[in-house]
Design a protein around this motif. Structure first.
Motif, PDB file in Angstrom:
ATOM      1  N   UNK A   1      12.844   6.662 -31.561  1.00  0.00           N
ATOM      2  CA  UNK A   1      12.188   7.892 -31.107  1.00  0.00           C
ATOM      3  C   UNK A   1      12.551   9.091 -31.973  1.00  0.00           C
ATOM      4  N   UNK A   2      13.694   9.045 -32.672  1.00  0.00           N
ATOM      5  CA  UNK A   2      14.202  10.234 -33.335  1.00  0.00           C
ATOM      6  C   UNK A   2      14.475  10.080 -34.833  1.00  0.00           C
ATOM      7  N   UNK A   3      14.681   8.857 -35.334  1.00  0.00           N
ATOM      8  CA  UNK A   3      15.078   8.690 -36.728  1.00  0.00           C
ATOM      9  C   UNK A   3      14.035   9.226 -37.712  1.00  0.00           C
ATOM     10  N   UNK A   4      12.784   9.089 -37.405  1.00  0.00           N
ATOM     11  CA  UNK A   4      11.742   9.602 -38.289  1.00  0.00           C
ATOM     12  C   UNK A   4      11.830  11.116 -38.430  1.00  0.00           C
ATOM     13  N   UNK A   5      12.020  11.782 -37.304  1.00  0.00           N
ATOM     14  CA  UNK A   5      12.150  13.241 -37.349  1.00  0.00           C
ATOM     15  C   UNK A   5      13.433  13.652 -38.062  1.00  0.00           C
ATOM     16  N   UNK A   6      14.521  12.894 -37.856  1.00  0.00           N
ATOM     17  CA  UNK A   6      15.790  13.201 -38.522  1.00  0.00           C
ATOM     18  C   UNK A   6      15.661  13.025 -40.040  1.00  0.00           C
ATOM     19  N   UNK A   7      14.965  11.978 -40.472  1.00  0.00           N
ATOM     20  CA  UNK A   7      14.787  11.747 -41.907  1.00  0.00           C
ATOM     21  C   UNK A   7      13.946  12.852 -42.522  1.00  0.00           C
ATOM     22  N   UNK A   8      12.842  13.206 -41.885  1.00  0.00           N
ATOM     23  CA  UNK A   8      11.986  14.280 -42.402  1.00  0.00           C
ATOM     24  C   UNK A   8      12.747  15.604 -42.423  1.00  0.00           C
ATOM     25  N   UNK A   9      13.522  15.874 -41.370  1.00  0.00           N
ATOM     26  CA  UNK A   9      14.334  17.091 -41.341  1.00  0.00           C
ATOM     27  C   UNK A   9      15.332  17.108 -42.489  1.00  0.00           C
ATOM     28  N   UNK A  10      15.987  15.989 -42.731  1.00  0.00           N
ATOM     29  CA  UNK A  10      16.960  15.907 -43.819  1.00  0.00           C
ATOM     30  C   UNK A  10      16.315  16.147 -45.177  1.00  0.00           C
ATOM     31  N   UNK A  11      15.158  15.550 -45.409  1.00  0.00           N
ATOM     32  CA  UNK A  11      14.451  15.769 -46.678  1.00  0.00           C
ATOM     33  C   UNK A  11      14.058  17.234 -46.860  1.00  0.00           C
ATOM     34  N   UNK A  12      13.552  17.838 -45.791  1.00  0.00           N
ATOM     35  CA  UNK A  12      13.165  19.255 -45.871  1.00  0.00           C
ATOM     36  C   UNK A  12      14.385  20.149 -46.062  1.00  0.00           C
TER      37      UNK A  12
END
Length: 110
Positions: A70-81
């Motif tokens: 539920x959250x890893x995709x958002x965490x990865x995108x946040x980290x890249x940004x």
């Protein structure tokens, strides 16, 4: 003789007045063009920003589905940004110089 001097003075006054009006009109036209370009760029940047936000949301949801989380995709995108933001902040002086040179060349042509 005095009449001729008065006549020359009147012509000179009218010439200066016409030149001043022409200068005012040209300056106003340039300012209007700059304002129109700024408004266009602001709207364009707003639309590009909104499109980017939706692309990143879609990427995060896609990663969530792929990773079955539920959250890893958002965490990865946040980290890249976040990494991209840090790189952008560190390159600030270099970017300022490039933008300054670009604006100089744009206004030099006009």
């Amino acid at each position: 003789m005095i009449e001729k001097i008065e006549e020359i003075r009147d012509y000179l006054y009218k010439y200066l007045e016409a030149r001043l009006d022409l200068f005012k009109t040209e300056a106003q036209e340039q300012i209007e063009n700059i304002v129109i370009q700024i408004i266009y760029l602001v709207v364009l940047l707003l639309l590009v920003s909104l499109t980017g936000i939706f692309v990143f949301i879609m990427l995060a949801v896609l990663l969530n589905e792929w990773l079955d989380s539920r959250y890893w995709g958002f965490a990865i995108v946040f980290g890249l940004l976040l990494i991209k933001t840090i790189v952008w902040i560190r390159a600030g002086g270099w970017v300022n110089n490039i933008v300054r040179r670009l604006l100089y060349h744009i206004f030099k042509k006009n």
